[in-house]
Design an enzyme around this catalytic site. Structure first.
Site, PDB file in Angstrom:
ATOM      1  N   ASP A 153      -7.288  32.104  24.785  1.00 42.48           N
ATOM      2  CA  ASP A 153      -5.857  31.848  24.937  1.00 42.48           C
ATOM      3  C   ASP A 153      -5.047  33.028  24.430  1.00 42.48           C
ATOM      4  O   ASP A 153      -5.049  33.325  23.227  1.00 42.48           O
ATOM      5  CB  ASP A 153      -5.493  30.580  24.155  1.00 42.48           C
ATOM      6  CG  ASP A 153      -4.074  30.101  24.399  1.00 42.48           C
ATOM      7  OD1 ASP A 153      -3.344  30.762  25.163  1.00 42.48           O
ATOM      8  OD2 ASP A 153      -3.685  29.074  23.821  1.00 42.48           O
ATOM      9  N   ASP A 355       0.711  34.558  30.263  1.00 41.76           N
ATOM     10  CA  ASP A 355       0.006  33.577  29.448  1.00 41.76           C
ATOM     11  C   ASP A 355      -1.236  33.095  30.194  1.00 41.76           C
ATOM     12  O   ASP A 355      -1.142  32.627  31.324  1.00 41.76           O
ATOM     13  CB  ASP A 355       0.938  32.401  29.136  1.00 41.76           C
ATOM     14  CG  ASP A 355       0.277  31.354  28.262  1.00 41.76           C
ATOM     15  OD1 ASP A 355      -0.513  31.730  27.387  1.00 41.76           O
ATOM     16  OD2 ASP A 355       0.556  30.158  28.450  1.00 41.76           O
TER      17      ASP A 355
END
Length: 477
Positions: A153, A355
């Site tokens: 992430d 992201d």
């Protein structure tokens, strides 16, 4: 009925030719540039019975990890492949929760929440973004090493895994839960250490003490959380890429939508993130390719090994209240070779970021409206259908074998132009509901987010030391 359907298909094909031109099945500029993708519709619905196709990049590069889709054919997290098909509506609901969490963090509208574990009382601010992601790598932790499946992430900093003993609760995971007492290289971190003091910027919560040992607590926007001890341990990426003394969270109280995986690999920009901790080896450089479907694998590569010479870079922009994020400056969007009429302030006022955990790209309302209108105009030959969740521009492609869609490209500051792959434009629920894979933000001041559907098949390079992010096509091969 069949003859009627065949007539309709012929009419559709004629309409495509009138709208796009039929030379080589795609519209071209005079200079030969192809402005459309023609997609086999079957590719939008990969079968769970298909064999896993492995990325050669992950196999041939020493510092590479194989990336799999959490719910896909290639995933080791679920032995029964028939149960791995995701609920798209649920994925989009969780995606919106993640986006809301990012926007909340960036707008300073943070509220403190407190959770209790049996051993410690931890203030857990809603300062970390929603943690459930789609893409997974396997990392060896401890001595002897235990392979752990981790969501990677770019929007998170602290790496953590579930650990024995589970003081209060642990969610279900595929591999045995890590037992630090079985590892000869595990060490707890003192609460007086600089690393413990760094938890505030990495997690949104200050570290606390339990018998002089540093305790971390991290809570995500969906109320998932992990609480445990800050520790140091040996991390093994590959046989030739081994790191001693990596700071990570050893979580003894964990709850949320991480089911199946052991924890999370934090790739953000904070000093406790994995790229920062391995900077002397990799210089804060890593790259990845997200596979085109769940029956393929991609790669996560640390350092400069294998990076394409065709990568186009754009500077990382600074995001106030979000220094861990990789900021981008979007300057234009083109659809079918035509630049959309979007005022520069529409992008520059809210800013943007990339992201790995957000699924659908979010755009400022005015930018999304322009994109939607241009795309619908280019797709006028196909019947529209009802929207689903956050996706409101959908088409009924029943009875067709292929669909011709306009190419979509993003221009970033510094001259980088990124043409999305054919899988980065559409999100398919069923043949009668194939949607434009973008959504508008609810407010002009909310940051744009370049999501992972749009990143599929691209090589995405994060050069933290150089302050830039790069893109190249065909990144998984």
């Amino acid at each position: 009925m069949n003859s009627t359907r065949n007539v309709l298909n012929i009419i559709l094909i004629l309409c495509v030719c009138l709208s796009w031109g039929c030379t080589d099945g795609a519209q071209k500029r005079e200079n030969g540039e192809i402005l459309t993708h023609t997609i086999e519709l079957s590719s939008l619905f990969p079968s769970s019975s298909l064999p896993c196709v492995l990325s050669t990049r992950a196999s041939n590069t020493k510092s590479s990890l194989r990336v799999t889709h959490r719910h896909g054919t290639c995933s080791s997290l679920t032995s029964d492949k028939a149960t791995t098909s995701p609920d798209h509506a649920e994925i989009l609901r969780l995606d919106q929760a993640r986006v809301n969490s990012i926007h909340s963090k960036l707008s300073k509208k943070l509220t403190d929440r407190v959770r209790q574990s049996k051993s410690t009382a931890l203030p857990a601010k809603d300062g970390s973004i929603f943690g459930s992601g789609n893409y997974v790598v396997s990392v060896g932790i401890g001595t002897p090493k235990r392979d752990q499946s981790l969501i990677f992430d770019t929007g998170s900093d602290l790496t953590w895994i579930q650990c024995e003993p589970c003081v209060q609760t642990c969610y279900s995971q595929k591999e045995p839960i890590f037992n630090p007492s079985s590892s000869s290289s595990y060490y707890n971190v003192s609460c007086s250490s600089a690393a413990c003091s760094s938890l505030s910027s990495a997690t949104g919560n200050s570290g606390s003490c339990s018998a002089s040992t540093c305790v971390y607590g991290i809570q995500y926007g969906d109320q998932s959380f992990s609480v445990g001890f800050l520790a140091k341990e040996k991390f093994t990426l590959t046989s030739s890429n081994v790191f001693d003394g990596v700071y990570f969270g050893c979580g003894e109280n964990n709850q949320g939508l991480f089911t199946g995986v052991a924890g999370l690999l934090g790739l953000g920009r904070d000093k406790l993130s994995f790229p920062s901790q391995t900077a002397t080896t990799y210089n804060k450089i890593f790259s990845y390719c997200l596979p085109s479907s769940s029956s393929y694998t991609g790669h996560l590569t640390f350092g400069t090994a294998g990076i394409s010479r065709s990568v186009k870079f754009t500077p990382i922009s600074t995001i106030t209240e979000g220094t861990s994020f990789y900021g981008l400056d979007i300057v234009a969007i083109t659809v079918g070779g035509q630049k959309l009429a979007i005022a520069p302030a529409v992008f520059s006022t809210p800013g943007a970021l990339i992201d790995s955990g957000t699924v659908i790209t979010r755009l400022p309302p005015k930018a999304y409206a322009a994109l939607k209108d241009a795309f619908k105009a280019k797709m006028s030959q196909y019947p529209s259908s009802s929207g689903v969740s956050i996706l409101d521009t959908c088409f009924d492609l029943s009875g067709l074998k292929t669909v011709t869609i306009p190419k979509v490209a993003f221009s970033f500051s510094g001259g980088a132009v990124v043409e999305l792959g054919s899988t980065g434009v559409l999100y398919a629920f069923k043949m009668s509901q194939v949607c434009l894979a973008f959504a508008g933000n609810s407010d002009d001041t909310n940051a744009a987010i370049f999501g992972n559907v749009q990143q599929q098949t691209l090589e995405v390079v994060y050069d933290g030391a150089g302050g830039r992010v790069g893109f190249a096509p065909n990144g998984c091969s």
